[in-house]
Design a protein around this motif. Structure first.
Motif, short mmCIF file in Angstrom:
data_model
loop_
_atom_site.label_atom_id
_atom_site.label_comp_id
_atom_site.label_asym_id
_atom_site.label_seq_id
_atom_site.Cartn_x
_atom_site.Cartn_y
_atom_site.Cartn_z
N GLY A 130 0.81 -1.22 0.00
CA GLY A 130 0.00 0.00 0.00
C GLY A 130 0.83 1.26 0.00
O GLY A 130 0.43 2.28 0.55
N GLY A 131 2.03 1.19 -0.58
CA GLY A 131 2.96 2.31 -0.56
C GLY A 131 3.62 2.45 0.80
O GLY A 131 4.76 2.04 0.99
N ASP A 132 2.89 2.99 1.76
CA ASP A 132 3.42 3.16 3.11
C ASP A 132 2.41 2.67 4.15
O ASP A 132 2.26 3.25 5.22
CB ASP A 132 3.77 4.64 3.37
N ALA A 133 1.72 1.58 3.83
CA ALA A 133 0.71 1.03 4.75
C ALA A 133 0.95 -0.46 4.97
O ALA A 133 0.01 -1.26 5.01
CB ALA A 133 -0.69 1.27 4.19
N THR A 134 2.21 -0.83 5.14
CA THR A 134 2.56 -2.25 5.25
C THR A 134 1.92 -2.90 6.47
O THR A 134 1.35 -3.98 6.39
CB THR A 134 4.08 -2.42 5.32
N GLY A 135 2.02 -2.25 7.62
CA GLY A 135 1.44 -2.83 8.82
C GLY A 135 -0.05 -3.05 8.70
O GLY A 135 -0.58 -4.07 9.17
N ALA A 136 -0.74 -2.12 8.07
CA ALA A 136 -2.19 -2.26 7.88
C ALA A 136 -2.51 -3.49 7.03
O ALA A 136 -3.48 -4.21 7.29
CB ALA A 136 -2.76 -0.99 7.25
N GLU A 137 -1.69 -3.73 6.01
CA GLU A 137 -1.92 -4.90 5.16
C GLU A 137 -1.60 -6.20 5.89
O GLU A 137 -2.33 -7.19 5.78
CB GLU A 137 -1.08 -4.79 3.89
N VAL A 138 -0.52 -6.21 6.65
CA VAL A 138 -0.19 -7.40 7.45
C VAL A 138 -1.31 -7.69 8.44
O VAL A 138 -1.77 -8.83 8.58
CB VAL A 138 1.16 -7.19 8.17
N GLU A 139 -1.78 -6.65 9.13
CA GLU A 139 -2.87 -6.82 10.10
C GLU A 139 -4.13 -7.31 9.39
O GLU A 139 -4.82 -8.22 9.89
CB GLU A 139 -3.14 -5.50 10.81
N ARG A 140 -4.46 -6.72 8.25
CA ARG A 140 -5.66 -7.13 7.52
C ARG A 140 -5.62 -8.61 7.17
O ARG A 140 -6.59 -9.35 7.38
CB ARG A 140 -5.79 -6.31 6.23
N ALA A 141 -4.47 -9.05 6.64
CA ALA A 141 -4.35 -10.43 6.21
C ALA A 141 -4.48 -11.40 7.39
O ALA A 141 -5.16 -12.43 7.30
CB ALA A 141 -3.02 -10.63 5.49
N LEU A 142 -3.83 -11.07 8.50
CA LEU A 142 -3.86 -11.98 9.64
C LEU A 142 -5.22 -11.99 10.32
O LEU A 142 -5.70 -13.04 10.75
CB LEU A 142 -2.77 -11.59 10.64
N VAL A 143 -5.87 -10.82 10.44
CA VAL A 143 -7.21 -10.78 11.03
C VAL A 143 -8.19 -11.56 10.15
O VAL A 143 -9.04 -12.31 10.66
CB VAL A 143 -7.67 -9.32 11.23
N ALA A 144 -8.06 -11.41 8.82
CA ALA A 144 -8.92 -12.16 7.91
C ALA A 144 -8.69 -13.66 8.04
O ALA A 144 -9.64 -14.46 8.07
CB ALA A 144 -8.69 -11.71 6.48
N ALA A 145 -7.43 -14.07 8.14
CA ALA A 145 -7.11 -15.49 8.30
C ALA A 145 -7.66 -16.03 9.62
O ALA A 145 -8.17 -17.16 9.69
CB ALA A 145 -5.61 -15.70 8.22
N ALA A 146 -7.58 -15.20 10.68
CA ALA A 146 -8.14 -15.61 11.97
C ALA A 146 -9.66 -15.78 11.87
O ALA A 146 -10.23 -16.71 12.45
CB ALA A 146 -7.79 -14.58 13.04
N GLY A 147 -10.30 -14.88 11.12
CA GLY A 147 -11.74 -15.00 10.92
C GLY A 147 -12.10 -16.23 10.12
O GLY A 147 -13.07 -16.94 10.43
N ASP A 148 -11.30 -16.53 9.10
CA ASP A 148 -11.56 -17.73 8.29
C ASP A 148 -11.45 -19.01 9.13
O ASP A 148 -12.19 -19.96 8.90
CB ASP A 148 -10.57 -17.79 7.13
N ARG A 149 -10.52 -19.01 10.07
CA ARG A 149 -10.35 -20.20 10.93
C ARG A 149 -11.28 -20.15 12.14
O ARG A 149 -11.28 -21.08 12.96
CB ARG A 149 -8.91 -20.30 11.42
N ARG A 150 -12.03 -19.07 12.27
CA ARG A 150 -12.94 -18.90 13.41
C ARG A 150 -12.19 -19.02 14.74
O ARG A 150 -12.66 -19.67 15.69
CB ARG A 150 -14.10 -19.88 13.34
N LEU A 151 -11.04 -18.36 14.79
CA LEU A 151 -10.28 -18.34 16.04
C LEU A 151 -11.09 -17.61 17.11
O LEU A 151 -11.64 -16.54 16.86
CB LEU A 151 -8.96 -17.60 15.84
N PRO A 152 -11.15 -18.16 18.31
CA PRO A 152 -11.83 -17.44 19.39
C PRO A 152 -11.08 -16.16 19.74
O PRO A 152 -9.91 -16.21 20.14
CB PRO A 152 -11.79 -18.44 20.56
N LEU A 153 -11.74 -15.02 19.57
CA LEU A 153 -11.15 -13.72 19.88
C LEU A 153 -11.92 -13.11 21.04
O LEU A 153 -13.12 -12.82 20.92
CB LEU A 153 -11.22 -12.78 18.68
#
Length: 531
Positions: A130-153
Motif C-alpha cells: 500500500g505504498g506506506d501502509a505495510t502494517g495495515a496490510e499485514v494486520e488485515r491479512a492476519l485478522v482475515a485469516a483468523a476470521g476464516d479459521r474462526r479463532l476465538p477472539l
C-alpha cells in the motif's frame, strides 16, 4: 478472582503480527487457542507500521542474509546477540512466504516484490504494501485469516495477571472486561504479544494500547526484563504543534528514496554527521535533530521530499496526514520532530519465546530476544514478530511433548499494586527520559513518580494500564540511571561517550521483595537468549 472461567491449551494476549501468527499456527497444530485483546483485533501497533518488512529474498544483486546481519549488528551498538540476529533473520524469508500464503499482498509483482531502503540498511531489502501502509496490510491479512479459521477472539478484555501455582509454574490468566467484570482462563501456556510502552511518553507514534501491560505482567510473575533503557525515538514524526498522544509518522522510506532533512535555514544538517547522512540509523538521526533544535531554538526541522516523483502515489498515508495538517509535501518541506517509537528491550526470552517463568512466553515488541540491542534496525520489527510468533508455537508443542507436569492450583497474586496518575508519569518521563538523560533528571523523575504513587486495586482497563505505566516508568528510570554511558538510543548528557566496558552487557530488571523495579546482576547478551 471470582467470575467466569474457561480453559485453553494456549492463550495469546495481543492481536498484532506476533500474536495472530502464533494463534494461527497453534490452531493449525490442533491446540485450543484463545486470543485476548483489550481493544478490537486490529487496534494494536502492527497496523500503524508504515515502512515495511526487512527481509532478504535472494533476488537483489549483492544483498545477502549475512549483509542484513551485519547491518543489524551495526545498528544495535554492540548489544545485539549475534546468534539471535543470525537465527531470526535467516528464518525471515520462509516467514514472509507463509504470511503471503495467508493473504498478505506486497507492492510489485508476486514473483519479485518492490523493495525500498531505510536507515542503516546497506541494500534495498524492505518489502512494502500500500505504498506506506505495510502494517495495515499485514494486520488485515492476519485478522482475515483468523476470521476464516474462526479463532476465538476475546476482544475488550485486558490481561491483569499471570496466575501461578505454588511452584511458580503458569496456571492461568486473570482478565477484566470493559465493564470491570473479572474472568479466568485456565491454561498451561500464555503468550504475551502486547507490544511496547510508547505511551510512557507524552508524544509517541504508538496507539493508545501501547502501555507496557505485557512487560509489567511478566515482571510481576517473576520474569526478567532487559534493555528497557533503549527506547527508540523515530526521527521524523509530523509536527503540528505541541501535542499529547499518538502523532502521525513520516516513514523512514521517504528518506530512503531521497528526501533530505534540513534545518530552518535550509541547511542539510546530516551531511558529515554519519557516512550514511540522512539514512543513518535512527538513534543517530534523532540525536542530530535534537542537537539542531537545541542549538537553533527551533521547534521542528524539515524533511524536504519535494524532488521525489510520484510522492502521493508512493506515500499515500504520509500525504494524507500532511494535507490534513495543511502541508503539501510535493511543494513544501514537511515539519518533523522525533517522538517515542519503539521499545528495543522487553521481557527476556530465549529464541523460542520462553521466559524465566515456566509456561509464560513472549514475542514481538514486548520481548527482548537479543535482535535489536541498543537500537533497532528499521523494519526488523514486523519480521521479528512473524518469526518469533512461529517459534513460540514450536516451543509450546515441544514443551507439551516433553511431558511437563500440569500446573497445580493457582495462588492468587496480591490485589493491590502501585499506581501513579498517567499524566504525571508521562510528563516526568518526557522531561527526563527522552533523548538526552542525566543522573539528576532521572532521579528527579523517579521522585516525582514515587510521590504520586499509591497502592490500589485495578478495577478496569485504565487502572491496569496505569499500573503498567507506573511499573515501566520505575524500570526504565532504573535501567537508564544504571547505564552510565551513551549507546544506541540511550543518550546520557552527563556520560556522552560510549564506554566499551559496557560492551555486550545488558542491565536486567526484576522486582524486589517490595514489588519495586530494580537492576539485577548483569546479564551478558551472549548467554541465554540464543537458547
Amino acid at each position: 478472582m471470582s467470575g467466569w472461567e474457561a480453559a485453553a491449551d494456549l492463550v495469546v494476549v495481543g492481536s498484532g503480527v506476533a500474536g495472530l501468527t502464533a494463534a494461527l499456527d497453534a490452531a493449525e497444530a490442533g491446540l485450543r487457542v484463545v486470543v485476548v485483546t483489550k481493544d478490537s483485533a486490529d487496534a494494536g501497533s502492527t497496523g500503524w507500521a508504515q515502512g515495511g518488512v526487512a527481509v532478504v529474498l535472494g533476488d537483489v544483486a549483492g544483498d545477502s542474509v549475512a549483509a542484513h546481519v551485519e547491518d543489524t549488528l551495526a545498528a544495535g551498538g554492540g548489544l545485539c546477540d549475534p546468534a539471535a540476529v543470525r537465527a531470526i533473520l535467516a528464518d525471515g524469508p520462509a516467514a514472509v512466504a507463509r504470511l503471503r500464503a495467508r493473504g498478505a499482498r506486497f507492492d510489485g509483482p508476486d514473483a519479485r516484490p518492490d523493495r525500498t531502503r531505510e536507515g542503516g540498511h546497506s541494500a534495498f531489502r524492505v518489502v512494502h504494501a500500500g505504498g506506506d501502509a505495510t502494517g495495515a496490510e499485514v494486520e488485515r491479512a492476519l485478522v482475515a485469516a483468523a476470521g476464516d479459521r474462526r479463532l476465538p477472539l476475546l476482544t475488550g478484555h485486558v490481561a491483569v495477571d499471570a496466575l501461578l501455582d505454588a511452584r511458580g509454574t503458569l496456571a492461568g490468566l486473570a482478565v477484566l472486561d470493559d465493564a470491570g467484570r473479572p474472568g479466568v482462563l485456565r491454561t498451561p501456556a500464555v503468550l504475551l504479544a502486547t507490544g511496547g510502552y510508547g505511551q510512557l511518553y507524552a508524544s509517541t507514534t504508538n496507539p493508545e494500547t501501547a502501555t507496557g501491560d505485557g512487560v509489567a505482567l511478566a515482571l510481576r510473575a517473576g520474569a526478567t526484563a532487559a534493555d528497557l533503557e533503549f527506547v527508540q525515538f523515530h526521527p521524523t514524526v509530523l509536527y503540528t504543534g505541541p501535542a499529547v498522544g499518538r502523532r502521525p509518522l513520516v516513514t523512514e522510506a521517504v528518506r530512503g528514496e531521497g528526501a533530505v532533512l534540513r534545518d530552518r535555514t535550509g541547511r542539510a544538517f546530516m551531511a558529515g554527521v554519519h557516512p550514511l547522512a540522512d539514512l543513518a540509523p535512527r538513534d543517530v538521526v534523532s540525536a542530530a535533530i535534537s542537537r539542531t533544535l537545541a542549538e537553533s531554538g527551533a521547534v521542528c526541522v524539515f524533511l524536504d521530499a519535494t524532488a521525489l516523483p510520484g510522492f502521493g502515489r508512493r506515500f499515500p498515508t504520509v500525504t494524507a496526514a500532511c494535507r490534513a495538517a495543511g502541508v503539501d509535501p510535493t511543494t513544501e518541506p514537511i515539519p518533523v520532530t522525533p517522538a517515542a517509537h519503539y521499545s528495543c528491550g522487553g521481557v527476556v526470552t530465549d529464541l523460542h519465546g520462553r521466559t524465566g517463568v515456566p509456561g509464560l512466553y513472549a514475542a514481538g515488541e514486548v520481548a527482548r530476544t537479543g535482535l535489536h540491542g541498543a537500537n533497532r534496525l528499521a523494519s526488523n520489527s514486523l519480521l521479528e514478530g512473524l518469526v518469533m510468533g512461529e517459534r513460540v508455537v514450536a516451543a509450546v508443542l515441544g514443551d507439551r511433548a516433553a511431558g511437563r507436569p500440569a500446573p497445580g492450583p493457582a495462588v492468587a497474586p496480591p490485589p493491590a499494586v502501585p499506581i501513579a496518575p498517567r499524566g504525571v508519569v508521562q510528563r516526568a518521563m518526557t522531561a527526563a527520559a527522552g533523548i538526552g538523560r542525566s543522573a539528576s533528571g532521572l532521579a528527579a523523575a523517579s521522585d516525582v513518580v514515587e510521590a504520586a504513587t499509591a497502592l490500589s486495586v485495578p478495577c478496569d482497563r485504565a487502572g491496569v494500564e496505569d499500573a503498567a505505566l507506573t511499573l515501566l516508568a520505575q524500570a526504565v528510570l532504573a535501567a537508564a540511571g544504571g547505564r552510565t554511558e551513551s549507546r544506541g538510543c540511550h543518550l546520557r548528557t552527563d556520560f556522552p561517550a560510549r564506554d566499551d566496558t559496557w560492551q555486550r552487557e545488558s542491565l536486567p530488571i526484576g522486582l524486589d521483595a517490595t514489588g519495586r523495579a530494580v537492576v539485577l546482576p548483569a546479564l551478558a547478551t551472549t548467554k541465554g537468549s540464543a537458547a
